[in-house]
Design an enzyme around this catalytic site. Sequence first.
Site, PDB file in Angstrom:
ATOM      1  N   HIS A 169       7.340  51.925  21.824  1.00 13.67           N
ATOM      2  CA  HIS A 169       8.317  50.860  22.140  1.00 13.67           C
ATOM      3  C   HIS A 169       7.917  49.617  21.357  1.00 13.67           C
ATOM      4  O   HIS A 169       6.948  48.941  21.700  1.00 13.67           O
ATOM      5  CB  HIS A 169       8.316  50.560  23.646  1.00 13.67           C
ATOM      6  CG  HIS A 169       9.279  49.480  24.053  1.00 13.67           C
ATOM      7  ND1 HIS A 169      10.122  49.618  25.125  1.00 13.67           N
ATOM      8  CD2 HIS A 169       9.538  48.248  23.543  1.00 13.67           C
ATOM      9  CE1 HIS A 169      10.854  48.521  25.260  1.00 13.67           C
ATOM     10  NE2 HIS A 169      10.511  47.664  24.301  1.00 13.67           N
ATOM     11  N   HIS A 190       9.385  46.082  18.953  1.00 11.14           N
ATOM     12  CA  HIS A 190      10.432  45.209  18.395  1.00 11.14           C
ATOM     13  C   HIS A 190       9.976  44.698  17.037  1.00 11.14           C
ATOM     14  O   HIS A 190       8.933  44.037  16.951  1.00 11.14           O
ATOM     15  CB  HIS A 190      10.686  44.019  19.319  1.00 11.14           C
ATOM     16  CG  HIS A 190      11.184  44.422  20.675  1.00 11.14           C
ATOM     17  ND1 HIS A 190      12.521  44.578  20.959  1.00 11.14           N
ATOM     18  CD2 HIS A 190      10.516  44.742  21.810  1.00 11.14           C
ATOM     19  CE1 HIS A 190      12.654  44.956  22.221  1.00 11.14           C
ATOM     20  NE2 HIS A 190      11.460  45.075  22.756  1.00 11.14           N
ATOM     21  N   LEU A 191      10.750  44.996  16.008  1.00  9.18           N
ATOM     22  CA  LEU A 191      10.401  44.523  14.659  1.00  9.18           C
ATOM     23  C   LEU A 191      11.331  43.426  14.160  1.00  9.18           C
ATOM     24  O   LEU A 191      11.049  42.789  13.155  1.00  9.18           O
ATOM     25  CB  LEU A 191      10.440  45.689  13.655  1.00  9.18           C
ATOM     26  CG  LEU A 191       9.317  46.720  13.765  1.00  9.18           C
ATOM     27  CD1 LEU A 191       9.556  47.867  12.774  1.00  9.18           C
ATOM     28  CD2 LEU A 191       7.956  46.079  13.504  1.00  9.18           C
ATOM     29  N   ARG A 192      12.479  43.235  14.846  1.00  8.08           N
ATOM     30  CA  ARG A 192      13.479  42.255  14.395  1.00  8.08           C
ATOM     31  C   ARG A 192      13.973  42.607  12.973  1.00  8.08           C
ATOM     32  O   ARG A 192      13.958  43.755  12.580  1.00  8.08           O
ATOM     33  CB  ARG A 192      12.930  40.823  14.443  1.00  8.08           C
ATOM     34  CG  ARG A 192      12.136  40.458  15.687  1.00  8.08           C
ATOM     35  CD  ARG A 192      12.930  40.526  16.960  1.00  8.08           C
ATOM     36  NE  ARG A 192      12.168  39.962  18.075  1.00  8.08           N
ATOM     37  CZ  ARG A 192      12.324  40.307  19.328  1.00  8.08           C
ATOM     38  NH1 ARG A 192      13.190  41.224  19.685  1.00  8.08           N
ATOM     39  NH2 ARG A 192      11.616  39.757  20.285  1.00  8.08           N
ATOM     40  N   ASN A 202      17.598  46.121  19.662  1.00  4.66           N
ATOM     41  CA  ASN A 202      18.254  44.906  20.186  1.00  4.66           C
ATOM     42  C   ASN A 202      18.284  43.771  19.164  1.00  4.66           C
ATOM     43  O   ASN A 202      17.801  42.679  19.400  1.00  4.66           O
ATOM     44  CB  ASN A 202      17.627  44.451  21.507  1.00  4.66           C
ATOM     45  CG  ASN A 202      16.163  44.059  21.389  1.00  4.66           C
ATOM     46  OD1 ASN A 202      15.449  44.559  20.523  1.00  4.66           O
ATOM     47  ND2 ASN A 202      15.718  43.168  22.247  1.00  4.66           N
ATOM     48  N   LYS A 240      18.656  53.872  23.552  1.00  5.36           N
ATOM     49  CA  LYS A 240      18.080  52.849  24.413  1.00  5.36           C
ATOM     50  C   LYS A 240      19.119  52.296  25.374  1.00  5.36           C
ATOM     51  O   LYS A 240      20.193  51.871  24.967  1.00  5.36           O
ATOM     52  CB  LYS A 240      17.542  51.711  23.544  1.00  5.36           C
ATOM     53  CG  LYS A 240      17.054  50.506  24.314  1.00  5.36           C
ATOM     54  CD  LYS A 240      15.772  50.811  25.075  1.00  5.36           C
ATOM     55  CE  LYS A 240      15.432  49.700  26.046  1.00  5.36           C
ATOM     56  NZ  LYS A 240      14.161  49.075  25.805  1.00  5.36           N
ATOM     57  N   HIS A 260      15.357  50.486  29.936  1.00  2.00           N
ATOM     58  CA  HIS A 260      14.833  49.207  30.440  1.00  2.00           C
ATOM     59  C   HIS A 260      15.174  49.182  31.934  1.00  2.00           C
ATOM     60  O   HIS A 260      16.318  48.940  32.302  1.00  2.00           O
ATOM     61  CB  HIS A 260      15.460  48.011  29.702  1.00  2.00           C
ATOM     62  CG  HIS A 260      14.886  46.700  30.153  1.00  2.00           C
ATOM     63  ND1 HIS A 260      14.085  45.915  29.358  1.00  2.00           N
ATOM     64  CD2 HIS A 260      14.955  46.061  31.345  1.00  2.00           C
ATOM     65  CE1 HIS A 260      13.697  44.845  30.042  1.00  2.00           C
ATOM     66  NE2 HIS A 260      14.222  44.909  31.251  1.00  2.00           N
ATOM     67  N   HIS A 300       8.000  50.288  29.606  1.00  2.00           N
ATOM     68  CA  HIS A 300       7.183  49.147  30.044  1.00  2.00           C
ATOM     69  C   HIS A 300       7.137  49.020  31.577  1.00  2.00           C
ATOM     70  O   HIS A 300       7.569  48.024  32.137  1.00  2.00           O
ATOM     71  CB  HIS A 300       7.629  47.840  29.396  1.00  2.00           C
ATOM     72  CG  HIS A 300       9.111  47.615  29.273  1.00  2.00           C
ATOM     73  ND1 HIS A 300       9.979  47.743  30.318  1.00  2.00           N
ATOM     74  CD2 HIS A 300       9.884  47.270  28.222  1.00  2.00           C
ATOM     75  CE1 HIS A 300      11.199  47.476  29.916  1.00  2.00           C
ATOM     76  NE2 HIS A 300      11.166  47.193  28.642  1.00  2.00           N
ATOM     77  N   LEU A 353       9.513  40.365  29.769  1.00  2.16           N
ATOM     78  CA  LEU A 353      10.295  41.139  30.737  1.00  2.16           C
ATOM     79  C   LEU A 353      10.048  42.624  30.540  1.00  2.16           C
ATOM     80  O   LEU A 353      10.000  43.074  29.396  1.00  2.16           O
ATOM     81  CB  LEU A 353      11.784  40.827  30.572  1.00  2.16           C
ATOM     82  CG  LEU A 353      12.182  39.425  31.053  1.00  2.16           C
ATOM     83  CD1 LEU A 353      13.600  39.093  30.642  1.00  2.16           C
ATOM     84  CD2 LEU A 353      12.019  39.308  32.572  1.00  2.16           C
ATOM     85  N   ASP A 393       5.732  47.274  23.447  1.00  2.00           N
ATOM     86  CA  ASP A 393       6.776  46.270  23.660  1.00  2.00           C
ATOM     87  C   ASP A 393       6.394  44.974  22.960  1.00  2.00           C
ATOM     88  O   ASP A 393       6.773  43.888  23.400  1.00  2.00           O
ATOM     89  CB  ASP A 393       7.032  46.042  25.157  1.00  2.00           C
ATOM     90  CG  ASP A 393       8.322  45.262  25.405  1.00  2.00           C
ATOM     91  OD1 ASP A 393       9.136  45.143  24.471  1.00  2.00           O
ATOM     92  OD2 ASP A 393       8.490  44.766  26.524  1.00  2.00           O
ATOM     93  N   HIS A 422       8.528  36.334  19.094  1.00  2.60           N
ATOM     94  CA  HIS A 422       9.398  35.148  19.115  1.00  2.60           C
ATOM     95  C   HIS A 422       8.564  34.025  18.516  1.00  2.60           C
ATOM     96  O   HIS A 422       7.352  33.958  18.760  1.00  2.60           O
ATOM     97  CB  HIS A 422       9.790  34.779  20.548  1.00  2.60           C
ATOM     98  CG  HIS A 422      10.654  35.791  21.229  1.00  2.60           C
ATOM     99  ND1 HIS A 422      12.011  35.873  21.045  1.00  2.60           N
ATOM    100  CD2 HIS A 422      10.334  36.781  22.096  1.00  2.60           C
ATOM    101  CE1 HIS A 422      12.505  36.856  21.777  1.00  2.60           C
ATOM    102  NE2 HIS A 422      11.504  37.440  22.421  1.00  2.60           N
ATOM    103  N   ALA A 459      11.535  35.623  26.345  1.00  2.00           N
ATOM    104  CA  ALA A 459      10.617  36.599  26.940  1.00  2.00           C
ATOM    105  C   ALA A 459      10.047  37.498  25.852  1.00  2.00           C
ATOM    106  O   ALA A 459      10.799  38.021  25.029  1.00  2.00           O
ATOM    107  CB  ALA A 459      11.371  37.444  27.963  1.00  2.00           C
TER     108      ALA A 459
HETATM  109  C1  NCD Z   1      11.958  41.954  24.474  1.00  2.00           C
HETATM  110  C2  NCD Z   1      12.493  41.214  23.247  1.00  2.00           C
HETATM  111  O1  NCD Z   1      12.067  40.065  23.030  1.00  2.00           O
HETATM  112  O2  NCD Z   1      13.291  41.776  22.502  1.00  2.00           O
HETATM  113  N1  NCD Z   1      11.344  41.012  25.358  1.00  2.00           N
HETATM  114  C3  NCD Z   1      10.435  41.291  26.322  1.00  2.00           C
HETATM  115  O3  NCD Z   1      10.086  40.381  27.080  1.00  2.00           O
HETATM  116  N2  NCD Z   1       9.911  42.475  26.450  1.00  2.00           N
HETATM  117  C4  NCD Z   1      13.068  42.722  25.120  1.00  2.00           C
HETATM  118  C5  NCD Z   1      12.588  43.728  26.115  1.00  2.00           C
HETATM  119  O4  NCD Z   1      12.016  44.749  25.767  1.00  2.00           O
HETATM  120  O5  NCD Z   1      12.819  43.528  27.318  1.00  2.00           O
HETATM  121 ZN    ZN Z   2      11.043  45.740  24.570  1.00  2.00          ZN
END
Ligand code: NCD
Ligand code: ZN
Length: 351
Positions: free
Chosen positions: A18, A20-22, A46, A104, A141, A179, A224, A252, A256, A268
């Site tokens: 899991h 996030h790479l943006r 996302n 997802k 999620h 998560h 989150l 996860d 940011h 988050a």
């Molecule tokens: C994640 C995100 O920033 O994309 N944020 C997080 O707090 N985990 C989204 C997610 O997985 O809930």
């Molecule tokens: Zn996530």
Amino acid sequence: MTDKNITSLTIRQPDDWHLHLRDGAMLKAVLPETARHFGRAIIMPNLVPPVVTAQQAVAYRDRIMAALPAGSDFQPLMTLYLTEGTDPADVAAAHAAGIATAVKLYPAGATTNSASGVRDFEKVRPVLDKMAEIGMPLCVHGEVTNSDIDIFDREAVFIDKVLKPLRKKVSDLKVVMEHVTTQDAVDYVRDNRKNLAATITTHHLIINRNHILAGGIKPHYYCLPVAKREIHRVALVQAAVSGDKRFFLGTDSAPHTDPNKLMACGCAGCFTATNTMSCLAEVFDAAGALPKLEDFTSLNGPQFYGLAPNDDTITLTKGAPVTYTTKIDTPDGPVTVFDPGFDLHWSVTVN
Ligand code: NCD
Ligand code: ZN
């Protein structure tokens, strides 16, 4: 209790189930942090706009491959963002073509960039039925979004109100509860042998809600699902170090920039890609469970997804505290790397 005798550990290269790479400059900045130690990762969809179709997933995968450091063998495993308009045939074709590994599910409004998520679960039933038929996993999620449900209860309520009924209706669907943050989730996974697994993040093995709120608010620990009481953190550690095949690592790691974290309504997400393996070694060492680290980071995940473990190995070596970058630079400001709050003694070498 510490495995004092173990000072070096060689394990199969880990995967992150899991991540996030943006996109764009952020992708370029954070991807090397994961590619340095990890063989593969499940890439969250996302983005804005979200990665919904097979075509969008191919384009995003191409952008990730183009952003990889030269010589890296890192493999992104793509996911499709489930919306009420998702076409079951497109999902099945993406799976058959090896474009999408999983789908997802974000309940609408649950977290960062989840506005296009699911409100009415009956509307996505045809997609879920198709996924069950072809053996494609659903990454969930697991939080309800009702404003009248306390944020610390949202995972437990989701299990009762959404997940149990959904798994009853589509019993052949392979589900990853992502998560997980509660004893309730750990118990639910342990009680259900078939088609169910859970990922656990690095930070939820280390922080509880006091880390966020006691002695001043700490936005870098806000993510989150939000971290819960200490009894829940302890349950997560017990699950992670148990070797139970249904629990595996999904960091996860969610970057940011500092300006977006440190504001009146901060984003988050904890960014743990950089030091995750050193943090995990510390957690498993403290639990006297270093021999189970490989199950959690490198074996259980591939087994659930029906993939072979990585051929390469990494070696973790215990010594003087390791140093790591504490900020990742991006054109929009720095991303702060997760601070576990203790020294990390385990360094990582990719063999
Ligand atoms: C994640 C995100 O920033 O994309 N944020 C997080 O707090 N985990 C989204 C997610 O997985 O809930
Ligand atoms: Zn996530």
